[in-house]
Structure formats: structure tokens, C-alpha cells
Motif scaffolding. Structure first.
Motif, PDB file in Angstrom:
ATOM      1  N   PHE A  45       0.589  -1.116   0.053  1.00 25.05           N
ATOM      2  CA  PHE A  45       0.079   0.070   0.111  1.00 25.05           C
ATOM      3  C   PHE A  45       0.710   1.434   0.066  1.00 25.05           C
ATOM      4  CE2 PHE A  45      -2.464  -3.459   1.903  1.00 25.05           C
ATOM      5  CZ  PHE A  45      -3.860  -3.282   1.059  1.00 25.05           C
ATOM      6  N   PHE A  46       0.419   2.191  -0.518  1.00 29.17           N
ATOM      7  CA  PHE A  46       1.205   3.476  -1.043  1.00 29.17           C
ATOM      8  C   PHE A  46       0.215   4.690  -1.032  1.00 29.17           C
ATOM      9  CE2 PHE A  46       3.694   0.368  -2.909  1.00 29.17           C
ATOM     10  CZ  PHE A  46       4.949   0.782  -2.638  1.00 29.17           C
ATOM     11  N   ASN A  47       0.945   5.860  -0.487  1.00 26.70           N
ATOM     12  CA  ASN A  47       0.261   7.159  -0.257  1.00 26.70           C
ATOM     13  C   ASN A  47      -0.066   7.726  -1.780  1.00 26.70           C
ATOM     14  OD1 ASN A  47      -0.663   9.741   0.266  1.00 26.70           O
ATOM     15  ND2 ASN A  47       0.859  10.021   1.913  1.00 26.70           N
ATOM     16  N   ILE A  48      -1.313   7.928  -2.085  1.00 22.96           N
ATOM     17  CA  ILE A  48      -1.422   8.415  -3.672  1.00 22.96           C
ATOM     18  C   ILE A  48      -1.093   9.891  -3.625  1.00 22.96           C
ATOM     19  CG2 ILE A  48      -4.081   9.333  -2.730  1.00 22.96           C
ATOM     20  CD1 ILE A  48      -3.174   7.893  -6.168  1.00 22.96           C
ATOM     21  N   ALA A  49      -0.803  10.622  -2.474  1.00 27.36           N
ATOM     22  CA  ALA A  49      -0.460  12.025  -2.539  1.00 27.36           C
ATOM     23  C   ALA A  49       1.152  12.020  -2.745  1.00 27.36           C
ATOM     24  CB  ALA A  49      -0.829  12.674  -1.323  1.00 27.36           C
ATOM     25  N   GLN A  50       1.846  11.146  -2.083  1.00 22.94           N
ATOM     26  CA  GLN A  50       3.231  10.897  -2.165  1.00 22.94           C
ATOM     27  C   GLN A  50       3.470   9.297  -2.569  1.00 22.94           C
ATOM     28  OE1 GLN A  50       4.320  11.853   2.007  1.00 22.94           O
ATOM     29  NE2 GLN A  50       4.431  13.964   1.301  1.00 22.94           N
ATOM     30  N   PRO A  51       3.462   9.104  -3.709  1.00 24.78           N
ATOM     31  CA  PRO A  51       3.483   7.622  -4.332  1.00 24.78           C
ATOM     32  C   PRO A  51       4.642   7.073  -3.882  1.00 24.78           C
ATOM     33  CG  PRO A  51       2.768   9.102  -5.949  1.00 24.78           C
ATOM     34  CD  PRO A  51       3.139  10.215  -4.979  1.00 24.78           C
ATOM     35  N   ALA A  52       5.967   7.706  -3.694  1.00 20.01           N
ATOM     36  CA  ALA A  52       7.015   7.052  -3.331  1.00 20.01           C
ATOM     37  C   ALA A  52       6.956   6.294  -1.778  1.00 20.01           C
ATOM     38  CB  ALA A  52       8.286   7.984  -3.315  1.00 20.01           C
ATOM     39  N   ASN A  53       6.207   6.916  -1.030  1.00 19.19           N
ATOM     40  CA  ASN A  53       5.914   6.562   0.405  1.00 19.19           C
ATOM     41  C   ASN A  53       4.922   5.467   0.885  1.00 19.19           C
ATOM     42  OD1 ASN A  53       7.869   8.592   0.730  1.00 19.19           O
ATOM     43  ND2 ASN A  53       6.213  10.052   1.332  1.00 19.19           N
ATOM     44  N   ASN A  54       5.112   4.440   1.504  1.00 23.58           N
ATOM     45  CA  ASN A  54       4.346   3.331   1.967  1.00 23.58           C
ATOM     46  C   ASN A  54       3.480   3.845   2.647  1.00 23.58           C
ATOM     47  OD1 ASN A  54       7.094   1.763   1.159  1.00 23.58           O
ATOM     48  ND2 ASN A  54       5.536   0.255   1.319  1.00 23.58           N
ATOM     49  N   LEU A  55       2.231   3.468   2.966  1.00 23.25           N
ATOM     50  CA  LEU A  55       1.276   3.843   3.825  1.00 23.25           C
ATOM     51  C   LEU A  55       0.600   2.776   4.377  1.00 23.25           C
ATOM     52  CD1 LEU A  55      -0.182   6.376   4.697  1.00 23.25           C
ATOM     53  CD2 LEU A  55      -1.825   6.227   2.824  1.00 23.25           C
ATOM     54  N   ASN A  56       0.511   2.840   5.743  1.00 27.85           N
ATOM     55  CA  ASN A  56      -0.049   1.705   6.598  1.00 27.85           C
ATOM     56  C   ASN A  56      -1.691   1.757   6.561  1.00 27.85           C
ATOM     57  OD1 ASN A  56       2.379   0.836   7.366  1.00 27.85           O
ATOM     58  ND2 ASN A  56       2.154   1.830   9.421  1.00 27.85           N
ATOM     59  N   VAL A  57      -2.198   0.455   6.591  1.00 31.90           N
ATOM     60  CA  VAL A  57      -3.714   0.253   6.516  1.00 31.90           C
ATOM     61  C   VAL A  57      -4.205   0.541   7.778  1.00 31.90           C
ATOM     62  CG1 VAL A  57      -3.852  -0.557   4.104  1.00 31.90           C
ATOM     63  CG2 VAL A  57      -3.696  -2.071   6.272  1.00 31.90           C
ATOM     64  N   THR A  58      -5.334   0.864   8.009  1.00 32.71           N
ATOM     65  CA  THR A  58      -6.119   1.002   9.349  1.00 32.71           C
ATOM     66  C   THR A  58      -7.184   0.136   9.369  1.00 32.71           C
ATOM     67  OG1 THR A  58      -5.407   3.305   9.555  1.00 32.71           O
ATOM     68  CG2 THR A  58      -7.282   2.624  11.119  1.00 32.71           C
ATOM     69  N   ASN A  59      -7.295  -1.034  10.136  1.00 31.53           N
ATOM     70  CA  ASN A  59      -8.394  -2.011  10.429  1.00 31.53           C
ATOM     71  C   ASN A  59      -8.864  -2.277   8.986  1.00 31.53           C
ATOM     72  OD1 ASN A  59      -8.431  -1.827  13.242  1.00 31.53           O
ATOM     73  ND2 ASN A  59      -9.417  -0.001  13.168  1.00 31.53           N
ATOM     74  N   LEU A  60      -8.012  -2.882   8.123  1.00 32.49           N
ATOM     75  CA  LEU A  60      -8.323  -3.489   6.930  1.00 32.49           C
ATOM     76  C   LEU A  60      -8.629  -4.996   6.872  1.00 32.49           C
ATOM     77  CD1 LEU A  60      -8.349  -3.155   3.900  1.00 32.49           C
ATOM     78  CD2 LEU A  60      -5.979  -4.017   3.807  1.00 32.49           C
ATOM     79  N   LYS A  61     -10.139  -5.172   6.802  1.00 33.54           N
ATOM     80  CA  LYS A  61     -10.887  -6.403   6.917  1.00 33.54           C
ATOM     81  C   LYS A  61     -10.735  -6.880   5.582  1.00 33.54           C
ATOM     82  CE  LYS A  61     -14.965  -7.260   7.491  1.00 33.54           C
ATOM     83  NZ  LYS A  61     -16.562  -7.374   7.973  1.00 33.54           N
ATOM     84  N   VAL A  62     -10.172  -8.006   5.338  1.00 37.67           N
ATOM     85  CA  VAL A  62     -10.199  -8.738   4.058  1.00 37.67           C
ATOM     86  C   VAL A  62     -11.018 -10.231   4.066  1.00 37.67           C
ATOM     87  CG1 VAL A  62      -8.567  -9.910   2.531  1.00 37.67           C
ATOM     88  CG2 VAL A  62      -7.632  -8.106   3.733  1.00 37.67           C
ATOM     89  N   THR A  63     -11.818 -10.136   3.329  1.00 34.81           N
ATOM     90  CA  THR A  63     -12.650 -11.492   3.270  1.00 34.81           C
ATOM     91  C   THR A  63     -12.807 -12.225   1.851  1.00 34.81           C
ATOM     92  OG1 THR A  63     -14.036 -10.282   4.974  1.00 34.81           O
ATOM     93  CG2 THR A  63     -15.079 -12.114   4.064  1.00 34.81           C
ATOM     94  N   GLY A  64     -12.721 -13.262   1.770  1.00 37.14           N
ATOM     95  CA  GLY A  64     -13.114 -13.604   0.358  1.00 37.14           C
ATOM     96  C   GLY A  64     -14.381 -13.672   0.226  1.00 37.14           C
ATOM     97  N   VAL A  65     -14.615 -13.233  -1.174  1.00 34.63           N
ATOM     98  CA  VAL A  65     -16.271 -12.893  -1.512  1.00 34.63           C
ATOM     99  C   VAL A  65     -16.644 -14.473  -1.708  1.00 34.63           C
ATOM    100  CG1 VAL A  65     -17.354 -12.218  -3.510  1.00 34.63           C
ATOM    101  CG2 VAL A  65     -15.577 -10.840  -2.792  1.00 34.63           C
ATOM    102  N   GLY A  66     -17.738 -14.538  -1.091  1.00 32.78           N
ATOM    103  CA  GLY A  66     -18.515 -16.043  -1.180  1.00 32.78           C
ATOM    104  C   GLY A  66     -17.924 -16.771  -0.219  1.00 32.78           C
TER     105      GLY A  66
END
Length: 164
Positions: free
Chosen positions: A35-56
Motif C-alpha cells: 500500500f502506498f500514499n496517493i499524494a506521495q507515491p514513493a511512500n508506503n502507507l499503513n492500512v487501518t483496520n483493513l478487513k479482508v474477506t474472500g467473496v463467497g
């Protein structure tokens, strides 16, 4: 004579063991997303409470916080895997769900006798990733997706870069 026969049998027994009787090689790789910062594309950006679920799927895969890189498994029996990625998933007021569909071809590769086969993937050139939003399409939290490496054969490199 019995000692000689015993030594020959023991030597024969040890000669049948090979160093690859224990699988230490990499198995089927997972998709690496960074994940990266759209405003500063060279910088990684940490996600906050990113829930990942397989669809289905009924169970959520994981919830990620304070990480800029995640690993997702792809299906080994199908050429399409869909995931729901919900940012800020613990806050009903600001949570935002995007759906990513990964389209690929699969190939079985022999690793070793101990490991057997692993599946490697190749993202499709036309529609490798399809990005949708079930609720409000104009409110996608993922702003840009870049395929860094279409070949998913190892976990040592980033395959997808997501800008938000």
C-alpha cells in the motif's frame, strides 16, 4: 558373514534417504500487495483496520492494522479469486469496502519429491485485476492499482501496488 550382511543392509537403508525428504523449498506463493500514499507515491502507507474477506466465503481472512504489505492466497482450483477489502472496518461511519477480482492462469510446477508440486500464477494481461465497489462506485477508497509483477511464482517480491 552376518555382520557383513547387516552392514550392507544398513548402508543400503541410508543410501535411500535423500536430502529432499524434508520440504524446505517455497510452496504455492501468495499474492503480495503493498500500500502506498496517493499524494506521495514513493511512500508506503499503513492500512487501518483493513478487513479482508474472500467473496463467497463466510469467514473473514484477517484484519490488518499498521501494516503496509499483506499476503493473500489465490485459489488453486479456479482462475478467479475475489476479495472484499474494507478499510476502517471497525467504524461504521467511515468504513469503506472495495472488491478486487484477480483473474489469472495457473500452472503446476514440480518443486521436489518432498514438496511435490506448487501452483504458480500469471495475471491476465487484459483484466488481471477488476476493481469494483458494491455500495457507491464513486466512493472507492482504492484510488489506483498498479501491477508490479504479473508472474506470481515467489513471495520475495511485491506483485500489486495499491494507492489510496
Amino acid at each position: 558373514m552376518k555382520k557383513l550382511l547387516f552392514i550392507v543392509l544398513v548402508a543400503f537403508g541410508f543410501s535411500s534417504c535423500e536430502k529432499d525428504d524434508i520440504c524446505s523449498d517455497e510452496t504455492t506463493p501468495r499474492l503480495i500487495i503493498e500500500f502506498f500514499n496517493i499524494a506521495q507515491p514513493a511512500n508506503n502507507l499503513n492500512v487501518t483496520n483493513l478487513k479482508v474477506t474472500g467473496v463467497g466465503m463466510t469467514d473473514e481472512l484477517d484484519t490488518f492494522t499498521a501494516v503496509s504489505k499483506i499476503e493473500l492466497p489465490l485459489k488453486i482450483t479456479d482462475d478467479v479469486t475475489r476479495y472484499s477489502l474494507t478499510l476502517n472496518s471497525t467504524n461504521d461511519l467511515i468504513k469503506n469496502e472495495d472488491i478486487l477480482e484477480f483473474n489469472y492462469t495457473r500452472n503446476q510446477v514440480f518443486v521436489s519429491r518432498a514438496c511435490g508440486y506448487k501452483t504458480v500464477y500469471q495475471l491476465n494481461a487484459d483484466n488481471g485485476i477488476v476493481h469494483t465497489d458494491n455500495d457507491t462506485p464513486e466512493l472507492k477508497w482504492i484510488k489506483n492499482i498498479f501491477i508490479e509483477n504479473k508472474s506470481i511464482s515467489t513471495e520475495n517480491e511485491t506483485h500489486i501496488k495499491i494507492y489510496f
